[in-house]
Design a protein around this motif. Structure first.
Motif, PDB file in Angstrom:
ATOM      1  N   ARG A  54      50.753  38.614  42.368  1.00  0.00           N
ATOM      2  CA  ARG A  54      49.369  38.586  41.873  1.00  0.00           C
ATOM      3  C   ARG A  54      49.302  38.138  40.417  1.00  0.00           C
ATOM      4  N   GLU A  57      49.691  34.443  40.185  1.00  0.00           N
ATOM      5  CA  GLU A  57      48.488  33.750  40.647  1.00  0.00           C
ATOM      6  C   GLU A  57      47.426  33.730  39.547  1.00  0.00           C
ATOM      7  N   VAL A  58      47.280  34.859  38.856  1.00  0.00           N
ATOM      8  CA  VAL A  58      46.320  34.930  37.746  1.00  0.00           C
ATOM      9  C   VAL A  58      46.750  34.001  36.618  1.00  0.00           C
ATOM     10  N   LEU A  87      45.765  42.368  36.217  1.00  0.00           N
ATOM     11  CA  LEU A  87      45.523  42.806  37.598  1.00  0.00           C
ATOM     12  C   LEU A  87      44.036  42.949  37.885  1.00  0.00           C
ATOM     13  N   TYR A  90      42.914  39.618  38.707  1.00  0.00           N
ATOM     14  CA  TYR A  90      43.270  39.201  40.067  1.00  0.00           C
ATOM     15  C   TYR A  90      42.125  39.499  41.032  1.00  0.00           C
TER      16      TYR A  90
END
Length: 717
Positions: A54, A57-58, A87, A90
């Motif tokens: 995650r 991806e961010v 997070l 995300y």
């Protein structure tokens, strides 16, 4: 008091001053940290694999400009970039991408996806459906529970017209929708038309939900989920979206990916149409793909259409019927078991000490002290059962475990599973629960396949009814005899002899008079036969018999010598699966694919070749017999009910045992009709079937059919 200049150093700060300086430097360094440096720091932390995925991806989304940092209130300075903020971003990113996907779905909705929210459009669609010989159907609901969740819309595909419609009725949105009951009545003639073939994915669920609305789905139902098990039983998942993504190359996101935990009744109708109508569309395409490939295996296709397809509705009816539970008996028996548990606990504590009997770390040394020697572990089968013959305290411990499991898992637990809506216990039958095609049960309901005899006694027939049960005698060994054509086994069944006595006499070289019921030789022969049918090795057989591995090897060798045709057939199975990576079940009606069997170097090779090849043929072919007979038993029940002598229902099927719920006024002819279906629906070639029939009000508390016909009363509850 006077102070000297030497008491205070003007050049060396005290400890508190040092800490303040360090803190200031740290804040300055933190404030000066670049985003790239922050990412290096965050990714260097001890992150779980999921968090790392995650975070990356961010990071990529931020670098591409897709998202930025969290906004801060006016007048406030943005703080240090943290893992917690990453997070949170995300979730923002996931929501943004989900919204983008849903918006794109709506924009790209094909013209042949119809949203039907008024009577004129519904009438137009119904006119089209009246010309169709085959449709796809699906239901959209508030959730997966057939007893608690409810229908919010219908998905129907007119196959010939190539129109995929969604008819919402209970969405909690502002858009107008047709009346729920009005739509039900308009669609009922389509659903209940036997001439219209239906296609669905996980059809059993859709049929259940429609049954809750009073609709009895009729006509042949092709379930693309069950059909995929015919093509590849080793799929990691049989969910619709992964299958169409894999085989049809149609990108399809799951419900959770698109809507999270939101119920479908909360979805706006334009989005609902794009999602639901696509389900009908891809289910049709998956059906066409399956028919094309199953056509290359005509016997598999014939079997699927004549057995697996009609079986879907049979299983739905069994699941809806449910089971009556004797709560008074459960309470009384539960008290007896609890008293026994307490007595055994006291006895064991006296012998082993006041320890936690469920803790292996406490139990192992306590046992070692009690028996005066070390043990490898506290495993019941491998370690404790052999010791129980020598040490009474170990026998008591095993009994304690068994009684505790019976009490906690069954007697005390089953009444808690009674459905509030129906007042009955329900199970979920898995039509192809094993990869061999054998049925299983459970999956959200009670597991009927492993109910111990004591727990079965909780299940009772309602007033005015009895349970009529038929149990195939040695179903799998008759299949073994049929496939191998072993002359001695054929002769055994043709003459109606006791198989286990016959095998015991041959293997142990004893007169058959010494191998009858109750003899140790017959009991060991049963275990040896199981080892042969399931490919059990000498080590496991030795543990099961309480013998040495050398003795177990001798037993298996003796069997092979006395029954060489069986041994040759098993060896042929090993050679076939090694060459082809699969085995056929009876009459090539199903395959069991064991691709790793072709690779001698794989860890799977031994178990696949020496165990699963023969076992799959025997177990899978037995499952075919059971399922084909279930279909015919359902027909028998419907015929008997139509004759007006009370309602007949298929109550339960457990491997080689089929049970019906029938009026207590059954006649000898009724029983013979039942027996005829059990014996003659599906035969293993030249090997005659045998069926033991019993009648009971309480499952397990039965009398034989001979006793019943001679006038012996069925035990009361």
């Amino acid at each position: 008091m006077t102070f000297k200049l030497t008491d205070i150093s003007l050049n060396q700060p005290d400890e508190s001053t040092k800490e303040a300086v360090k803190s200031a430097e740290k804040r300055k360094k933190s404030a000066d940290e670049t985003l790239e440096e922050a990412w290096e720091r965050i990714l260097a932390m001890k992150n779980s694999d999921k968090d790392t995925e995650r975070l990356l991806e961010v990071k990529h989304a931020m670098e591409s400009g897709e998202i930025g940092r969290e906004p801060v209130p006016e007048g406030k300075r943005q703080g240090k970039f943290s893992k917690a903020e990453a997070l949170r971003l995300y979730k923002v990113l996931a929501d943004k991408r989900r919204d983008d996907i849903l918006r794109k779905m709506v924009e790209d909705t094909p013209d042949n996806y119809w949203l039907i929210t008024d009577k004129a459009k519904l009438d137009e669609f119904l006119s089209i459906l009246s010309e169709e010989e085959i449709i796809v159907f699906d239901v959209e609901t508030t959730g997966p529970d057939i007893w608690k969740d409810y229908l919010v819309g219908h998905v129907i595909t007119a196959v010939e017209a190539d129109i995929h419609a969604y008819i919402p009725t209970k969405h909690n949105v502002d858009h107008p929708q047709l009346n729920h009951e009005y739509v039900i009545e308009k669609l009922r003639p389509i659903y209940e038309n036997e001439a219209v073939k239906k296609i669905a994915h996980n059809a059993k669920y859709d049929i259940h939900i429609l049954a809750n609305e009073g609709i009895d789905v009729k006509g042949a139902v092709w379930d693309t989920l069950e059909a995929m098990r015919m093509l590849n039983e080793n799929e990691p998942t049989f969910a619709l979206k992964p299958l169409v993504s894999k085989y049809l190359r149609i990108p399809s996101l799951s419900y959770g990916d698109l809507f999270g935990k939101k119920g479908f009744h909360e979805v706006e109708l334009d989005v609902a149409l794009a999602y639901a109508a696509k389900d009908g569309d891809v289910t049709l395409k998956l059906y066409e793909f399956q028919r094309k490939h199953l056509a290359k295996m005509p016997e598999v296709l014939r079997y699927y259409e004549t057995v697996e397809m009609p079986l879907i509705k049979v299983i739905v009816d069994m699941e809806r019927l449910g089971y009556d539970i004797d709560l008074e008996y459960a309470e009384q028996y539960g008290k007896e078991l609890k008293a026994k548990i307490d007595r055994l606990h006291v006895e064991i504590v006296e012998g082993l000490g006041d320890i936690n009997l469920n803790s292996p770390t406490q139990l192992k040394p306590a046992i070692e002290r009690a028996i005066g020697r070390p043990i490898e572990n506290t495993d019941a089968k491998k370690t404790l059962k052999p010791l129980a013959r020598e040490f009474p305290i170990i026998k008591s411990l095993l009994e304690y475990r068994e009684v505790m499991k019976l009490y906690s898992t069954y007697i005390n637990a089953l009444p808690e599973l009674i459905n509030e809506k129906t007042g009955k216990l329900h199970t979920v039958f898995n039509q192809n629960g094993a990869k061999t095609g054998r049925m299983s049960s459970g999956g959200g309901g009670v597991n009927l396949q492993n109910q111990p005899q004591e727990a079965r006694r909780l299940f009772v027939a309602p007033p005015g009814y009895v349970i009529l049960g038929g149990d195939w005698s040695q179903q799998e060994y008759r299949a073994l005899t049929y496939f191998s054509q072993e002359p001695r086994l054929i002769e055994n069944y043709e003459q109606g002899n006791d198989l286990y006595a016959t095998v015991a006499s041959e293997v142990f070289d004893k007169p058959i008079e010494e191998c009858g019921d109750g003899s140790v030789y017959r009991q060991q022969a049963k275990t040896i036969m199981l080892a042969v049918a399931y490919g059990t090795g000498a080590r496991t057989l030795a543990m099961q018999l309480g013998k040495s591995q050398e003795e177990a090897r001798k037993f298996l060798k003796s069997f092979d010598e006395r029954f060489p045709v069986v041994a040759k057939w098993i060896e042929q199975n090993r050679e076939f699966v090694q060459r082809n990576g699969f085995v056929w079940m009876d009459k090539k009606q199903r395959k069991r694919r064991l691709p790793d069997a072709k690779n001698r170097k794989s860890d799977f090779w031994y178990t696949s070749v020496y165990t699963q090849s023969t076992n799959a043929i025997i177990q899978g072919s037995s499952a075919i017999q059971t399922k084909a007979t279930m279909v015919e038993l359902d027909k028998l029940c419907k015929r008997k009910t139509a004759e007006g002598n009370g309602e007949w229902r298929l109550w339960c099927v457990v491997h080689d045992e089929a049970l019906l719920l029938v009026p207590e006024t059954i006649t000898e002819q009724d029983i013979r009709d039942f027996e005829d279906v059990m014996l003659n629906t599906y035969k293993f070639g030249n090997i005659p079937n045998k069926c033991d029939i019993e009648i009971q009000r309480r499952w397990g508390d039965s009398i034989t059919v001979e006793e019943f016909l001679s006038g012996k009363p069925i035990p009361e509850l």
